[in-house]
Design a protein around this motif. Structure first.
Motif, mmCIF file in Angstrom:
data_model
loop_
_atom_site.group_PDB
_atom_site.id
_atom_site.type_symbol
_atom_site.label_atom_id
_atom_site.label_comp_id
_atom_site.label_asym_id
_atom_site.label_seq_id
_atom_site.Cartn_x
_atom_site.Cartn_y
_atom_site.Cartn_z
ATOM 1 N N UNK A 105 3.302 -13.441 -3.915
ATOM 2 C CA UNK A 105 2.573 -12.665 -2.912
ATOM 3 C C UNK A 105 3.321 -11.387 -2.535
ATOM 4 N N UNK A 106 4.643 -11.397 -2.733
ATOM 5 C CA UNK A 106 5.436 -10.208 -2.402
ATOM 6 C C UNK A 106 4.939 -8.983 -3.175
ATOM 7 N N UNK A 107 4.308 -9.219 -4.320
ATOM 8 C CA UNK A 107 3.777 -8.093 -5.092
ATOM 9 C C UNK A 107 2.609 -7.448 -4.321
ATOM 10 N N UNK A 108 1.755 -8.298 -3.747
ATOM 11 C CA UNK A 108 0.632 -7.742 -2.972
ATOM 12 C C UNK A 108 1.129 -7.068 -1.685
ATOM 13 N N UNK A 109 2.156 -7.644 -1.076
ATOM 14 C CA UNK A 109 2.717 -6.993 0.121
ATOM 15 C C UNK A 109 3.221 -5.594 -0.247
ATOM 16 N N UNK A 110 3.759 -5.472 -1.453
ATOM 17 C CA UNK A 110 4.262 -4.164 -1.898
ATOM 18 C C UNK A 110 3.108 -3.161 -1.982
ATOM 19 N N UNK A 111 1.939 -3.630 -2.418
ATOM 20 C CA UNK A 111 0.766 -2.742 -2.470
ATOM 21 C C UNK A 111 0.379 -2.275 -1.073
ATOM 22 N N UNK A 112 0.460 -3.202 -0.115
ATOM 23 C CA UNK A 112 0.102 -2.824 1.256
ATOM 24 C C UNK A 112 1.055 -1.731 1.759
ATOM 25 N N UNK A 113 2.333 -1.833 1.383
ATOM 26 C CA UNK A 113 3.294 -0.797 1.785
ATOM 27 C C UNK A 113 2.901 0.546 1.168
ATOM 28 N N UNK A 114 2.503 0.519 -0.096
ATOM 29 C CA UNK A 114 2.116 1.757 -0.780
ATOM 30 C C UNK A 114 0.889 2.365 -0.098
ATOM 31 N N UNK A 115 -0.069 1.513 0.222
ATOM 32 C CA UNK A 115 -1.311 2.007 0.832
ATOM 33 C C UNK A 115 -1.018 2.608 2.206
ATOM 34 N N UNK A 116 -0.127 1.977 2.953
ATOM 35 C CA UNK A 116 0.213 2.530 4.270
ATOM 36 C C UNK A 116 0.851 3.915 4.129
ATOM 37 N N UNK A 117 1.719 4.079 3.131
ATOM 38 C CA UNK A 117 2.328 5.401 2.911
ATOM 39 C C UNK A 117 1.256 6.440 2.604
ATOM 40 N N UNK A 118 0.307 6.054 1.752
ATOM 41 C CA UNK A 118 -0.787 6.970 1.394
ATOM 42 C C UNK A 118 -1.589 7.354 2.637
ATOM 43 N N UNK A 119 -1.847 6.345 3.471
ATOM 44 C CA UNK A 119 -2.652 6.524 4.682
ATOM 45 C C UNK A 119 -1.950 7.501 5.636
ATOM 46 N N UNK A 120 -0.634 7.307 5.797
ATOM 47 C CA UNK A 120 0.125 8.162 6.726
ATOM 48 C C UNK A 120 0.206 9.594 6.206
ATOM 49 N N UNK A 121 0.359 9.737 4.906
ATOM 50 C CA UNK A 121 0.418 11.080 4.329
ATOM 51 C C UNK A 121 -0.909 11.810 4.581
ATOM 52 N N UNK A 122 -2.022 11.127 4.360
ATOM 53 C CA UNK A 122 -3.335 11.739 4.623
ATOM 54 C C UNK A 122 -3.449 12.132 6.088
#
Ligand SMILES: Cc1cc2nc3c(=O)[nH]c(=O)nc-3n(C[C@H](O)[C@H](O)[C@H](O)COP(=O)(O)O)c2cc1C
Length: 205
Positions: free
Chosen positions: A117-134
């Motif tokens: 599941x840590x792999x999916x948590x890593x995706x959530x981290x990536x998505x949050x970074x994308x969200x904050x950049x936008x």
């Protein structure tokens, strides 16, 4: 905008103007995603830009999942309120990114033994970074998961090891919901900002 301002003003946006998103803004947000932490440096997030695909099937998919979800709501007032909530912007958002978690195919990934599941948590981290950049650039995103995600993966013919994570709807926000989550703004649920509810000291026995 400083970091805390971006964190506090980031919203899950379901209302967009029809303004296009400059490529430089999207590229920067995707680069922010790549800079996210990921278990064993797996960098599992994958984004497929489906903005130019016909959207009717996605909207139908959402509508059907939403109707299924509503069968869990017995209370007439809650059901009415729920029905009034806009929970996606699949038709209007200028950009739609189908988002996936690519489970590593390498022989060994540090950190995932016994806990993929840590792999999916890593995706959530990536998505949050994308969200904050936008957000920092004056744009926004809405993460839509009320979908039959497997059906989307099948239509996109993605590899077996790609777990669908939803659709990110991206554009210029038409509103900031008065600086609160839309669900709070419209009376569905209140956000808790009391640290004591989330943080306490504990002792391992
Ligand atoms: C993993 C995830 C899935 C979500 N799926 C949906 C969704 O399908 N539809 C929707 O309207 N909001 C969705 N949201 C947005 C949340 O409702 C939203 O983040 C929350 O209400 C707080 O609002 P804020 O993001 O504006 O602070 C999702 C959020 C996350 C993190």
């Amino acid at each position: 905008m400083d970091l805390m301002q971006a964190i506090e003003s980031r919203r899950d946006t379901r209302h967009f103007t029809d303004e296009a998103v400059p490529k430089a803004v999207l590229d920067k947000a995707l680069m922010a995603a790549l800079h996210g932490p990921s278990v064993g440096l797996s960098q599992p997030c994958r984004f497929l830009d489906v903005s130019d695909s016909p959207r009717a099937a996605l909207i139908e998919n959402f509508t059907s999942q939403r109707s299924k979800a509503e069968t869990a709501l017995d209370e007439p007032d809650r059901l009415r309120l729920h029905r009034s909530l806009k929970l996606e912007s699949l038709a209007e958002a200028p950009i739609l990114l189908a988002t996936f978690c690519a489970y590593p195919e390498e022989e060994y990934t540090i950190g995932v033994i016994g806990n993929m599941r840590a792999v999916e948590w890593s995706c959530a981290c990536a998505i949050q970074n994308l969200w904050l950049s936008l957000t920092a650039d004056g744009y926004g995103a809405g993460w839509v998961t009320i979908l039959d995600l497997k059906a989307i993966a099948a239509r996109l013919k993605t590899p077996e090891n790609w777990e669908p994570m939803g659709i990110l709807c991206i554009g210029k926000p038409a509103t900031d919901y008065e600086g609160r989550p839309m669900l709070e703004h419209l009376g569905w649920k209140n956000r808790e900002l009391n640290l004591d509810a989330f943080y306490s000291v504990a002792h391992l026995s």
